[in-house]
Design a protein around this motif. Structure first.
Motif, PDB file in Angstrom:
ATOM      1  N   VAL A   1     -23.165   1.423  -0.816  1.00  0.00           N
ATOM      2  CA  VAL A   1     -23.917   2.674  -1.163  1.00  0.00           C
ATOM      3  C   VAL A   1     -23.914   2.718  -2.875  1.00  0.00           C
TER       4      VAL A   1
ATOM      5  N   TRP B   1      -5.362  10.301   9.356  1.00  0.00           N
ATOM      6  CA  TRP B   1      -5.358   9.020   8.421  1.00  0.00           C
ATOM      7  C   TRP B   1      -4.484   9.160   7.112  1.00  0.00           C
TER       8      TRP B   1
ATOM      9  N   THR C   1     -15.064   2.600   2.616  1.00  0.00           N
ATOM     10  CA  THR C   1     -15.213   1.545   3.394  1.00  0.00           C
ATOM     11  C   THR C   1     -16.319   0.548   2.700  1.00  0.00           C
TER      12      THR C   1
ATOM     13  N   ASP D   1      -9.578   3.706   1.044  1.00  0.00           N
ATOM     14  CA  ASP D   1     -10.359   3.916  -0.510  1.00  0.00           C
ATOM     15  C   ASP D   1     -11.825   3.811  -0.527  1.00  0.00           C
TER      16      ASP D   1
ATOM     17  N   PHE E   1      -1.117  11.185   0.336  1.00  0.00           N
ATOM     18  CA  PHE E   1      -2.391  11.877  -0.403  1.00  0.00           C
ATOM     19  C   PHE E   1      -3.301  12.254   1.012  1.00  0.00           C
ATOM     20  N   LEU E   2      -3.400  13.461   1.215  1.00  0.00           N
ATOM     21  CA  LEU E   2      -4.481  13.953   2.262  1.00  0.00           C
ATOM     22  C   LEU E   2      -5.927  14.530   1.920  1.00  0.00           C
ATOM     23  N   LEU E   3      -6.620  13.456   2.152  1.00  0.00           N
ATOM     24  CA  LEU E   3      -8.255  13.973   1.598  1.00  0.00           C
ATOM     25  C   LEU E   3      -8.755  13.778   3.159  1.00  0.00           C
TER      26      LEU E   3
ATOM     27  N   SER F   1      -1.656   7.978   4.812  1.00  0.00           N
ATOM     28  CA  SER F   1      -0.786   6.860   4.705  1.00  0.00           C
ATOM     29  C   SER F   1       0.429   7.518   4.337  1.00  0.00           C
TER      30      SER F   1
ATOM     31  N   MET G   1      -7.917  -3.802   7.616  1.00  0.00           N
ATOM     32  CA  MET G   1      -7.767  -2.428   6.966  1.00  0.00           C
ATOM     33  C   MET G   1      -8.394  -2.063   5.851  1.00  0.00           C
TER      34      MET G   1
ATOM     35  N   TYR H   1     -11.472  -0.281   5.251  1.00  0.00           N
ATOM     36  CA  TYR H   1     -11.506   1.248   5.276  1.00  0.00           C
ATOM     37  C   TYR H   1     -10.943   1.892   4.084  1.00  0.00           C
TER      38      TYR H   1
ATOM     39  N   VAL I   1       0.918   5.412   9.215  1.00  0.00           N
ATOM     40  CA  VAL I   1      -0.071   6.389   9.279  1.00  0.00           C
ATOM     41  C   VAL I   1      -0.343   7.305  10.173  1.00  0.00           C
TER      42      VAL I   1
ATOM     43  N   GLU J   1     -19.062  -0.648   3.195  1.00  0.00           N
ATOM     44  CA  GLU J   1     -20.334   0.187   3.170  1.00  0.00           C
ATOM     45  C   GLU J   1     -20.649   0.949   2.104  1.00  0.00           C
TER      46      GLU J   1
ATOM     47  N   GLY K   1     -14.875  11.354   6.452  1.00  0.00           N
ATOM     48  CA  GLY K   1     -14.140  10.365   5.930  1.00  0.00           C
ATOM     49  C   GLY K   1     -14.906  10.042   4.681  1.00  0.00           C
ATOM     50  N   SER K   2     -16.041   9.004   4.886  1.00  0.00           N
ATOM     51  CA  SER K   2     -16.645   8.817   3.754  1.00  0.00           C
ATOM     52  C   SER K   2     -17.612   9.861   3.238  1.00  0.00           C
TER      53      SER K   2
ATOM     54  N   PHE L   1       0.835  -1.125  -0.139  1.00  0.00           N
ATOM     55  CA  PHE L   1       0.139   0.064  -0.041  1.00  0.00           C
ATOM     56  C   PHE L   1       0.763   1.349   0.029  1.00  0.00           C
TER      57      PHE L   1
HETATM   58  C1  LIG Z   1      -4.774   2.478   7.458  1.00  0.00           C
HETATM   59  C2  LIG Z   1      -5.509   3.422   6.808  1.00  0.00           C
HETATM   60  C3  LIG Z   1      -4.856   4.365   6.040  1.00  0.00           C
HETATM   61  C4  LIG Z   1      -5.767   5.337   5.434  1.00  0.00           C
HETATM   62  N1  LIG Z   1      -5.073   6.211   4.472  1.00  0.00           N
HETATM   63  C5  LIG Z   1      -5.626   7.248   3.960  1.00  0.00           C
HETATM   64  C6  LIG Z   1      -4.821   8.172   3.161  1.00  0.00           C
HETATM   65  O1  LIG Z   1      -3.534   8.039   2.770  1.00  0.00           O
HETATM   66  N2  LIG Z   1      -5.428   9.200   2.818  1.00  0.00           N
HETATM   67  C7  LIG Z   1      -6.783   9.623   3.078  1.00  0.00           C
HETATM   68  O2  LIG Z   1      -7.177  10.696   2.750  1.00  0.00           O
HETATM   69  N3  LIG Z   1      -7.540   8.789   3.978  1.00  0.00           N
HETATM   70  C8  LIG Z   1      -6.963   7.644   4.513  1.00  0.00           C
HETATM   71  N4  LIG Z   1      -7.729   6.924   5.191  1.00  0.00           N
HETATM   72  C9  LIG Z   1      -9.136   7.044   5.620  1.00  0.00           C
HETATM   73  C10 LIG Z   1      -9.998   6.401   4.975  1.00  0.00           C
HETATM   74  O3  LIG Z   1     -10.205   6.760   3.454  1.00  0.00           O
HETATM   75  C11 LIG Z   1     -11.462   6.456   5.708  1.00  0.00           C
HETATM   76  O4  LIG Z   1     -11.157   5.978   7.130  1.00  0.00           O
HETATM   77  C12 LIG Z   1     -12.531   5.996   5.146  1.00  0.00           C
HETATM   78  O5  LIG Z   1     -13.050   6.819   3.909  1.00  0.00           O
HETATM   79  C13 LIG Z   1     -13.731   6.079   6.082  1.00  0.00           C
HETATM   80  O6  LIG Z   1     -13.917   7.360   6.770  1.00  0.00           O
HETATM   81  P1  LIG Z   1     -14.090   7.156   8.336  1.00  0.00           P
HETATM   82  O7  LIG Z   1     -13.015   6.331   8.997  1.00  0.00           O
HETATM   83  O8  LIG Z   1     -13.996   8.783   8.945  1.00  0.00           O
HETATM   84  O9  LIG Z   1     -15.474   6.368   8.744  1.00  0.00           O
HETATM   85  P2  LIG Z   1     -16.974   7.376   8.492  1.00  0.00           P
HETATM   86  O10 LIG Z   1     -17.120   7.824   7.275  1.00  0.00           O
HETATM   87  O11 LIG Z   1     -17.159   8.119   9.711  1.00  0.00           O
HETATM   88  O12 LIG Z   1     -17.969   6.092   8.901  1.00  0.00           O
HETATM   89  C14 LIG Z   1     -18.114   5.379   9.879  1.00  0.00           C
HETATM   90  C15 LIG Z   1     -18.947   4.205   9.577  1.00  0.00           C
HETATM   91  O13 LIG Z   1     -20.089   4.624   8.893  1.00  0.00           O
HETATM   92  C16 LIG Z   1     -20.362   4.000   7.689  1.00  0.00           C
HETATM   93  N5  LIG Z   1     -21.041   4.916   6.724  1.00  0.00           N
HETATM   94  C17 LIG Z   1     -20.742   6.024   6.560  1.00  0.00           C
HETATM   95  N6  LIG Z   1     -21.429   6.742   5.606  1.00  0.00           N
HETATM   96  C18 LIG Z   1     -22.280   5.648   5.384  1.00  0.00           C
HETATM   97  C19 LIG Z   1     -23.452   5.617   4.378  1.00  0.00           C
HETATM   98  N7  LIG Z   1     -23.751   6.798   3.504  1.00  0.00           N
HETATM   99  N8  LIG Z   1     -24.090   4.514   4.216  1.00  0.00           N
HETATM  100  C20 LIG Z   1     -23.846   3.536   5.003  1.00  0.00           C
HETATM  101  N9  LIG Z   1     -22.950   3.477   5.843  1.00  0.00           N
HETATM  102  C21 LIG Z   1     -22.147   4.419   6.148  1.00  0.00           C
HETATM  103  C22 LIG Z   1     -19.089   3.548   7.266  1.00  0.00           C
HETATM  104  O14 LIG Z   1     -19.038   2.387   6.304  1.00  0.00           O
HETATM  105  C23 LIG Z   1     -18.439   3.292   8.441  1.00  0.00           C
HETATM  106  O15 LIG Z   1     -18.804   1.868   8.972  1.00  0.00           O
HETATM  107  C24 LIG Z   1      -7.098   5.590   5.694  1.00  0.00           C
HETATM  108  C25 LIG Z   1      -7.603   4.633   6.626  1.00  0.00           C
HETATM  109  C26 LIG Z   1      -7.118   3.582   6.988  1.00  0.00           C
HETATM  110  C27 LIG Z   1      -7.679   2.872   7.955  1.00  0.00           C
END
Ligand SMILES: Cc1cc2nc3c(=O)[nH]c(=O)nc-3n(C[C@H](O)[C@H](O)[C@H](O)COP(=O)(O)OP(=O)(O)OC[C@H]3O[C@@H](n4cnc5c(N)ncnc54)[C@H](O)[C@@H]3O)c2cc1C
Length: 403
Positions: free
Chosen positions: A390, A175, A384, A382, A142-144, A177, A377, A380, A228, A386, A150-151, A105
């Motif tokens: 969607v 978060w 989740t 790219d 990559f910082l989004l 990477s 991992m 989550y 991370v 869930e 998150g989602s 990764f």
């Molecule tokens: C090891 C690791 C490396 C990562 N690296 C990067 C990186 O390099 N750059 C970066 O930008 N991000 C990175 N991420 C972040 C990752 O993209 C987010 O964790 C992911 O997008 C989910 O966001 P969140 O963790 O805030 O969960 P949330 O969005 O808060 O979601 C919480 C829960 O609610 C669910 N949920 C949310 N919305 C919906 C919906 N509409 N319908 C149903 N269920 C829903 C989710 O599936 C999850 O189960 C990394 C994460 C990890 C674990």
């Protein structure tokens, strides 16, 4: 290489057990794939447990990968890259994942940023950043994601405001990477909150410049090679030449690469499944209980046969998505199916291989605990699992919504 007695040659090599285990059908397609398999076995696998313990790659970072030609895989040859297809690059990350998905990764994220700079960057940005990224001296990130987004990725609150012909960035990213050692950050920031996602722009920010505060890397369930962590930006000034994607293009840019990222994660899940299956088969044919090899218990055989079936299906789905991506065809749905299926298959498959090995499978003497943490991992990164649902549901319901 193991020769599996169950090989069914009449279905062609691709569908033999040996083909499924070794992904042999692809092995001669690009020389880098074989090279990556060797690099994975000789360099990544022996170091993976150390990276996990120490919480990062350490001093040498990704330089050994760069020397093996694994940086700039998608870049054209005239830019110093390998000019590979996205499918071939994914075979490489799958091979690396057999040794350590966390390392795979790291390499994927780095290559992805190089590709974005090569595609969308100015000549000055290419000249400034690509050579150091090719040599592995500068690692990309990559910082989004942010605390509240998150989602819900368009809800970016890191701001970039215009000042003196440049930009001032303030906010916090989580978060990230490669955060522990990244030298170049692609930062997604909101330039005009009234415009929603259309206000998001992408900036190339050097990690050691004033106004950038690197946070301590996280302790997680596993995958610590990725280093991370988070970054804070406090009045971080960048000039106009650091804009990679202008307002309106930033979020589109992030989403443009998402299918490749998802298909890649799916293929990496195939890598950890294949490795776990191979370790479990070796163990189960050596370990004895009740006067026989444990591999001779039919219940155990079927448990491992299910892993092989899931691996086969996950790989077909992953590379079907990649085929669409390389052909420039719509790939959102195949990539979502592949990521969801392969993640779940890896979670179950690695755990079942571990179970087949009894308590020994639970020890860090074997790679399965690392693989299982990486399978978790995959739920989550790219998007989740869930969110894949969607995406798929939206498409399923589309014809009915029109009626
Ligand atoms: C090891 C690791 C490396 C990562 N690296 C990067 C990186 O390099 N750059 C970066 O930008 N991000 C990175 N991420 C972040 C990752 O993209 C987010 O964790 C992911 O997008 C989910 O966001 P969140 O963790 O805030 O969960 P949330 O969005 O808060 O979601 C919480 C829960 O609610 C669910 N949920 C949310 N919305 C919906 C919906 N509409 N319908 C149903 N269920 C829903 C989710 O599936 C999850 O189960 C990394 C994460 C990890 C674990």
């Amino acid at each position: 290489m193991l020769v599996f007695p169950l090989a069914l040659a009449e279905y062609g090599h691709k569908f033999t057990i040996e083909g499924i285990m070794n992904n042999a059908v692809y092995a001669d397609e690009h020389p880098m794939i074989k090279k990556a398999a060797e690099f994975g076995a000789e360099y990544v696998a022996p170091n993976a447990a150390t990276w996990e313990r120490q919480g990062g790659l350490g001093e040498e970072g990704i330089r050994p990968s760069a020397q093996a030609g694994l940086c700039g895989m998608l870049l054209a040859r005239d830019l110093g890259g390998q000019g590979m297809s996205k499918t071939d690059m994914t075979h490489v990350t799958e091979e690396l994942s057999k040794a350590d998905m966390a390392y795979a990764f790291v390499i994927f994220v780095h290559n992805n940023l190089m590709n974005a700079i090569a595609d969308k960057g100015t000549p000055e940005q290419k000249e400034l950043y690509l050579p150091a990224m090719l040599s592995g001296d500068c690692l990309g990130a990559f910082l989004l994601t942010e605390g509240q987004s998150g989602s819900d990725a368009t809800n970016v609150r890191t701001t970039a405001r215009r000042e003196d012909g440049g930009w001032v960035i303030n906010g916090e990213k989580v978060w990230v990477s490669n955060a522990a050692t990244a030298g170049l950050l692609s930062v997604y920031a909101q330039t005009d909150v009234s415009k929603g996602w259309r206000g998001i722009a992408t900036f190339l920010v050097e990690a050691d410049q004033p106004g950038v505060i690197r946070q301590t890397p996280y302790r997680m369930m596993g995958a610590h090679a990725i280093g991370v962590g988070g970054f804070r930006f406090e009045d971080c000034r960048v000039d106009e030449s650091k804009v990679l994607l202008p307002p309106g293009e930033g979020f589109k840019g992030a989403m443009a690469g998402i299918e490749l990222a998802r298909a890649n994660v799916a293929a990496m899940c195939c890598g950890i499944m294949a490795s776990s299956l191979e370790v479990a088969l070796t163990y189960c044919t050596e370990r004895r209980a009740f006067g026989q090899r444990i591999a001779d218990f039919q219940g155990l055989q079927w448990q491992l046969a299910d892993v092989a079936t899931d691996l086969h299906a996950a790989r077909l789905m992953s590379y079907a998505a990649l085929e669409a991506i390389d052909a420039g065809s719509p790939a959102t749905i195949p990539a979502a199916h592949a990521k969801k299926f392969a993640t779940r298959a890896a979670q179950n498959g690695v755990a079942n291989c571990m179970q087949a090995m009894g308590a020994d499978g639970y020890k860090h003497d074997y790679p399965l605990a690392r693989h299982l943490a990486c399978a978790r991992m995959a739920n989550y990164i790219d998007g989740t699992t869930e969110i894949q649902n969607v995406v798929i549901s939206r498409e399923l319901l589309r014809p009915y919504d029109k009626a």
